[in-house]
Design a protein around this motif. Structure first.
Motif, short mmCIF file in Angstrom:
data_model
loop_
_atom_site.label_atom_id
_atom_site.label_comp_id
_atom_site.label_asym_id
_atom_site.label_seq_id
_atom_site.Cartn_x
_atom_site.Cartn_y
_atom_site.Cartn_z
N VAL A 51 1.03 -1.06 -0.12
CA VAL A 51 0.11 0.18 0.49
C VAL A 51 0.97 1.69 -0.24
CG1 VAL A 51 -2.37 -1.08 1.04
CG2 VAL A 51 -0.55 -0.09 2.57
N PRO A 52 -0.03 2.69 -0.69
CA PRO A 52 1.67 3.53 -0.61
C PRO A 52 0.89 4.21 0.49
CG PRO A 52 -0.73 4.23 -2.26
CD PRO A 52 -1.04 2.31 -1.95
N ALA A 53 2.34 5.34 1.43
CA ALA A 53 2.31 5.91 2.08
C ALA A 53 0.73 6.93 1.68
CB ALA A 53 3.61 6.98 2.42
N PRO A 54 0.06 7.21 3.33
CA PRO A 54 -1.31 8.39 2.77
C PRO A 54 -0.98 9.71 1.95
CG PRO A 54 -0.64 7.24 5.60
CD PRO A 54 -0.03 6.86 4.77
N SER A 57 -6.35 12.48 20.37
CA SER A 57 -6.37 11.46 20.93
C SER A 57 -6.12 10.23 19.92
CB SER A 57 -7.90 10.95 21.51
OG SER A 57 -8.65 11.61 20.54
N ALA A 58 -6.64 10.80 18.79
CA ALA A 58 -6.22 9.81 17.33
C ALA A 58 -6.23 10.73 15.74
CB ALA A 58 -8.25 10.05 17.24
N VAL A 59 -5.35 10.38 15.06
CA VAL A 59 -4.92 10.64 13.61
C VAL A 59 -5.37 10.17 13.32
CG1 VAL A 59 -3.31 11.92 12.28
CG2 VAL A 59 -2.74 11.98 14.81
N GLY A 60 -6.44 10.95 11.57
CA GLY A 60 -6.86 9.96 10.60
C GLY A 60 -6.03 10.33 8.98
N PHE A 61 -5.35 9.03 8.73
CA PHE A 61 -5.18 9.24 7.67
C PHE A 61 -5.99 8.98 5.80
CE2 PHE A 61 -1.96 8.44 10.76
CZ PHE A 61 -0.92 9.43 10.66
N ASP A 62 -5.98 10.13 5.18
CA ASP A 62 -6.29 9.46 3.71
C ASP A 62 -5.25 8.93 3.17
OD1 ASP A 62 -7.70 9.94 1.46
OD2 ASP A 62 -7.00 11.14 1.21
N VAL A 63 -5.32 7.05 3.18
CA VAL A 63 -5.42 6.58 2.27
C VAL A 63 -5.73 5.42 1.09
CG1 VAL A 63 -3.50 5.82 4.02
CG2 VAL A 63 -6.11 4.08 3.89
N ALA A 68 -4.64 -0.98 3.65
CA ALA A 68 -4.16 -1.16 4.42
C ALA A 68 -3.88 -1.45 5.98
CB ALA A 68 -4.34 0.73 4.69
N ALA A 69 -5.60 -1.95 6.52
CA ALA A 69 -5.84 -2.43 7.14
C ALA A 69 -5.26 -4.04 7.34
CB ALA A 69 -7.26 -1.93 8.02
N ILE A 105 -4.88 5.30 15.15
CA ILE A 105 -4.52 5.51 14.52
C ILE A 105 -5.90 5.05 13.05
CG2 ILE A 105 -3.32 5.29 12.86
CD1 ILE A 105 -2.24 7.69 15.00
N PHE A 106 -6.39 5.62 12.66
CA PHE A 106 -7.36 5.49 11.63
C PHE A 106 -6.82 5.55 10.27
CE2 PHE A 106 -9.49 6.71 15.80
CZ PHE A 106 -10.40 5.56 15.36
N LEU A 107 -7.60 4.57 9.24
CA LEU A 107 -7.27 4.75 7.29
C LEU A 107 -8.87 4.96 7.11
CD1 LEU A 107 -4.61 1.70 8.18
CD2 LEU A 107 -4.39 4.01 8.21
N GLY A 108 -8.57 6.01 6.00
CA GLY A 108 -10.15 6.78 5.31
C GLY A 108 -9.40 6.57 4.14
#
Length: 608
Positions: free
Chosen positions: A286-289, A350-356, A362-363, A396-399
């Protein structure tokens, strides 16, 4: 490939270490002799436990000061060795590590060393044991794997081969290319360790500062590539001496260790292509965010944080339809303020979301790398976000696509782009507890594909702050990780005292005209972090700035840095609980973070 780990890598007793290795998913272990000696269990009991846990006992180590000695000393070597071979028979083990002589060697002669290894091999064979000879980086005469292989070749015994250790080879700057000249059947064992780039004696470097692959500066994918091209098919084993790992939960450390091996195996396989062979496994690629999706601030009361966001020009986008969560946005920057299950908590990231690109893939990669999942209830009609727990506890959230924004109601429509407004999140700075800094480097590198940048140290009122930035190749994601000075360690996820002394975490927001933004923010009531007048007097000496430009910086509490590629102008908000904001304008191709200004910021926060 099979995986193994030396018990010296973990804290606790031998039984606890074996359970931790099995629980993480290792195939085998190296038994470090001091662990066995200190264990109350008999060798037979350790053997039976390993069998029940599904662990192979791969290597018994170390056997020291064996070769390059006079005959009377070698008689003692044979006596010691026979006792160890008998012990290994009780353990059901068939491979022992023999280190090049450090303490008793008096004869610098390859023929003598080879002859003594041959005689040791004869004795070992009678017990069904083989010997893996290793060149220690501080060996008295033999400190190069190429010489160790020459001695093994001269010994010409089927029970005598070499052990290759990445630390002993790479720490001395030896070229690993010649590994490919060693026949695969004579490479009896492989030990892997990373390490930071340090200038110190190699023994101290080895005993205290080894790291798991992906956490240091060694080219381990290149090193392992040479070993695999030689035809080696044995286990990939970790031998890491590290003071931190010996003080932390062995189960967590074992998971971290196996993550490092899976990352290394995958990276090496991609480098080798079809030459990697069928036994080398790969992870989902998977590519980086592509950027930050959101940053979440959590507290019992996020009101003061929301005041800062309003002053910085953010738009209130509404409340979540089901949860006690509010959303503020400006440009591509999205800040979530969460008051759920936060009784008594001060504001913190408390959380960081990344655009993947592909959240599911990625999960899946994260799961293969043993990243703990975030337990999260998703209701009908809500966006599915895959969540992981980082080593410091940050979620960490992946969306992809920010479809979840539609779940917020009752806010205003976002204002259109305007000069002097926030455009996106530039970087997120996360403070790391002492025990998880190196693990965090591995986590964000292996799970998210971020690249570690050189370590930087910044002087603050309480001591040096170690910082290492993880970022994507195009700098769409920048994630500085900070390690507190020893005197300021505590709970990096909410230690109010630590935050009050300048070690809060912060969100850096990018803009296109910081002067205009700073003026408007102050008109809305923002009082930026105070900057001492001495700083601006020093700017005049350091940079060729016009007096009126320095006057503007002083009036707006702006800080400045530049290099040949461009400039960096920024200011800080007050700290609320454990969070503050930084607003930055990057001019030209400036790629840094104003590190020279960090001591000023730390001092101002400590006194303010």
């Amino acid at each position: 490939m099979r995986t193994s780990i030396a018990t010296v890598c973990l804290s606790g007793g031998l039984v606890e270490k074996l359970h931790a290795c099995a629980e993480a998913g290792f195939d085998g272990v190296e038994v470090f002799e001091p662990d066995l000696i200190a264990a109350p269990q008999s060798p037979e009991e350790i053997r039976a436990l390993a069998d029940r846990l599904g662990l192979r006992l791969d290597l018994y180590q170390p056997f020291r000061d064996a070769e390059g000695v006079d005959e009377s000393t070698f008689a003692t070597v044979l006596r010691r060795a026979e006792a160890k071979f008998a012990l290994m028979r009780r353990l059901g083990m068939d491979l022992m590590l023999v280190c090049s002589n450090v303490g008793t060697a008096t004869i610098d002669d390859d023929e003598v060393s080879a002859g003594q290894l041959r005689r040791l091999g004869d004795l070992a064979s009678s017990y069904g044991v083989r010997l893996a000879y290793e060149a220690l980086a501080w060996g008295r005469y033999v400190d190069d794997y190429r010489r160790a292989w020459r001695i093994v070749r001269l010994a010409d015994h089927p029970a005598v081969g070499v052990c290759l250790d990445s630390f002993h080879i790479l720490s001395r700057g030896h070229d690993p290319q010649a590994i490919e000249e060693i026949p695969a059947e004579r490479i009896f064992f492989l030990q892997l360790a990373d390490a930071p780039a340090l200038s110190m004696d190699v023994l101290s470097w080895s005993r205290h500062h080894r790291l798991f692959p992906g956490e240091g500066s060694f080219d381990l994918t290149g090193f392992l590539g040479h070993v695999l091209r030689a035809g080696y098919t044995g286990p990939l084993s970790l031998e890491v001496f590290n003071d931190t790992f010996r003080q932390t939960d062995p189960r967590r450390t074992a998971r971290q260790a196996l993550r490092s091996l899976r990352w290394l195996e995958d990276g090496t396989a991609r480098g080798l292509g079809t030459a990697a062979g069928p036994g080398v496994t790969r992870l989902p690629e998977v590519p980086a965010p592509a950027g930050f999706d959101f940053v979440e601030v959590k507290a019992q009361d996020t009101g003061d944080v929301e005041v800062l966001l309003e002053q910085l020009g953010f738009d209130f986008r509404g409340r979540h339809r089901r949860k006690q969560v509010r959303l503020w946005t400006r440009g591509q920057a999205r800040i979530v303020c969460n008051e759920q299950q936060a009784l008594g908590q001060q504001p913190r990231i408390s959380a960081v979301g990344f655009d993947v690109t592909d959240p599911a893939a990625a999960a899946q990669r994260a799961a293969r790398l043993l990243a703990p999942p975030v337990p999260r209830r998703t209701y009908a009609g809500e966006e599915l976000l895959h969540g992981l727990v980082a080593p410091d506890g940050t979620e960490i959230f992946l969306g992809h696509g920010a479809g979840w924004v539609g779940e917020f109601e009752g806010g205003v429509e976002p204002a259109g782009p305007a000069t002097g407004s926030i455009t996106h999140v530039d970087h997120v700075n996360l403070v790391q507890p002492w025990q998880s800094f190196d693990e965090a480097v591995l986590f964000y590198g292996s799970v998210l594909g971020l690249e570690p940048q050189p370590v930087n140290e910044v002087a603050g009122p309480a001591g040096l702050v170690r910082s290492q930035v993880m970022c994507s190749c195009g700098r769409e994601v920048r994630l500085p990780l900070n390690l507190l000075p020893a005197g300021q360690q505590g709970d990096a996820q909410g230690d109010a005292q630590g935050h009050a002394q300048g070690h809060a975490q912060h969100i850096a927001l990018a803009c296109d005209d910081i002067v205009a933004l700073a003026r408007r923010a102050q008109e809305r009531g923002l009082r930026p972090l105070a900057v001492p007048g001495n700083y601006y007097d020093d700017l005049v000496a350091r940079f060729d700035l016009a007096p009126e430009e320095v006057g503007t910086l002083r009036d707006l509490a702006l800080l400045y840095d530049c290099d040949p590629s461009g400039a960096y102008v920024h200011f800080y908000t007050p700290t609320v609980g454990g969070v503050f904001f930084e607003v930055v304008e990057r001019r030209g191709s400036y790629d840094g973070y104003g590190a020279g200004n960090a001591p000023v910021r730390l001092a101002a926060q400590a006194t303010g």
